[in-house]
Design a protein around this motif. Structure first.
Motif, PDB file in Angstrom:
ATOM      1  N   SER A 167       0.852  -1.192   0.000  1.00  0.00           N
ATOM      2  CA  SER A 167       0.000   0.000   0.000  1.00  0.00           C
ATOM      3  C   SER A 167       0.882   1.234   0.000  1.00  0.00           C
ATOM      4  N   TYR A 168       0.433   2.236  -0.702  1.00  0.00           N
ATOM      5  CA  TYR A 168       1.122   3.527  -0.702  1.00  0.00           C
ATOM      6  C   TYR A 168       0.238   4.517   0.039  1.00  0.00           C
ATOM      7  N   TYR A 169       0.758   5.070   1.134  1.00  0.00           N
ATOM      8  CA  TYR A 169       0.015   6.012   1.971  1.00  0.00           C
ATOM      9  C   TYR A 169       0.656   7.379   1.797  1.00  0.00           C
ATOM     10  N   ASN A 170       0.023   8.249   1.028  1.00  0.00           N
ATOM     11  CA  ASN A 170       0.546   9.582   0.788  1.00  0.00           C
ATOM     12  C   ASN A 170       0.009  10.532   1.846  1.00  0.00           C
ATOM     13  N   VAL A 171       0.902  11.123   2.629  1.00  0.00           N
ATOM     14  CA  VAL A 171       0.479  12.009   3.715  1.00  0.00           C
ATOM     15  C   VAL A 171       0.750  13.481   3.429  1.00  0.00           C
ATOM     16  N   ASP A 172       1.536  13.780   2.405  1.00  0.00           N
ATOM     17  CA  ASP A 172       1.887  15.190   2.178  1.00  0.00           C
ATOM     18  C   ASP A 172       2.086  15.502   0.694  1.00  0.00           C
ATOM     19  N   PHE A 173       1.048  15.321  -0.079  1.00  0.00           N
ATOM     20  CA  PHE A 173       1.144  15.558  -1.518  1.00  0.00           C
ATOM     21  C   PHE A 173       1.371  17.028  -1.838  1.00  0.00           C
ATOM     22  N   SER A 174       2.252  17.258  -2.788  1.00  0.00           N
ATOM     23  CA  SER A 174       2.524  18.610  -3.270  1.00  0.00           C
ATOM     24  C   SER A 174       2.863  18.527  -4.756  1.00  0.00           C
ATOM     25  N   THR A 175       2.293  19.401  -5.549  1.00  0.00           N
ATOM     26  CA  THR A 175       2.606  19.400  -6.977  1.00  0.00           C
ATOM     27  C   THR A 175       3.982  19.994  -7.243  1.00  0.00           C
ATOM     28  N   LYS A 176       4.484  20.790  -6.321  1.00  0.00           N
ATOM     29  CA  LYS A 176       5.806  21.415  -6.467  1.00  0.00           C
ATOM     30  C   LYS A 176       6.697  21.004  -5.298  1.00  0.00           C
TER      31      LYS A 176
END
Length: 170
Positions: free
Chosen positions: A35-44
């Motif tokens: 599983s991939y748990y993304n906690v802090d997505f940012s496009t930059k």
């Protein structure tokens, strides 16, 4: 190569780079699902365009190849896969923060107050902050610094605060 004798049912990766490594080594570690748990997505993530593009490509790879995708918000999915073409909806889960936020309208902010809430482990260091707060005290700036948390170094930080000349402000 060394093969792990135990088989793991699930591995959870909190970073696309850790997912990348684990995905390619899953046969050696005998992992059934990742599983991939993304906690802090940012496009930059990076200012460098090339680095940012590579990081986002790895992010997309982790999202697409994970058995389950978990995130704190839907911003990642809205940005990477708005029509759910890369991953079916039943493999995507939005998880709320573990700590329920308080109703901020009921809290009165105190002037010149700082609040830290989090782990009091070896990764946190209040030394420089306490030194800076001592300078504020010398300048006759009144402040309050509240620390909330648990961890291996809680006693260390309590002792540091108790020995400090600004212990009444903390």
């Amino acid at each position: 190569p060394y093969l792990n004798k135990e088989q793991f049912d699930l591995a959870i990766c909190f970073d696309p780079l850790s997912f990348w490594h684990l995905y390619w080594l899953r046969i050696f570690w005998r992992i059934k699902k990742i599983s991939y748990y993304n906690v802090d997505f940012s496009t930059k993530r990076f200012h460098n365009l090339a680095l940012n593009s590579i990081y986002q490509a790895i992010n997309k790879f982790a999202y697409q190849k994970s058995d389950y995708f978990l995130s704190i918000s839907q911003n990642f999915v809205k940005s990477i896969d708005p029509q759910y073409k890369l991953k079916p909806k039943n493999k995507i889960f939005e998880l709320k923060h573990i700590v329920k936020p308080v109703n901020l309208r009921d809290i009165q902010k105190r002037p010149y107050s700082l609040v830290y809430t989090g782990s009091l482990s070896h990764t946190i260091d209040f030394g420089y902050l306490i030194s800076a707060l001592k300078h504020l005290k010398k300048e006759k700036i009144d402040f309050v610094f509240d620390i909330y948390g648990e961890g291996k170094n809680k006693n260390l930080w309590q002792n540091l605060v108790n020995k400090s000349s600004i212990k009444n402000n903390i």
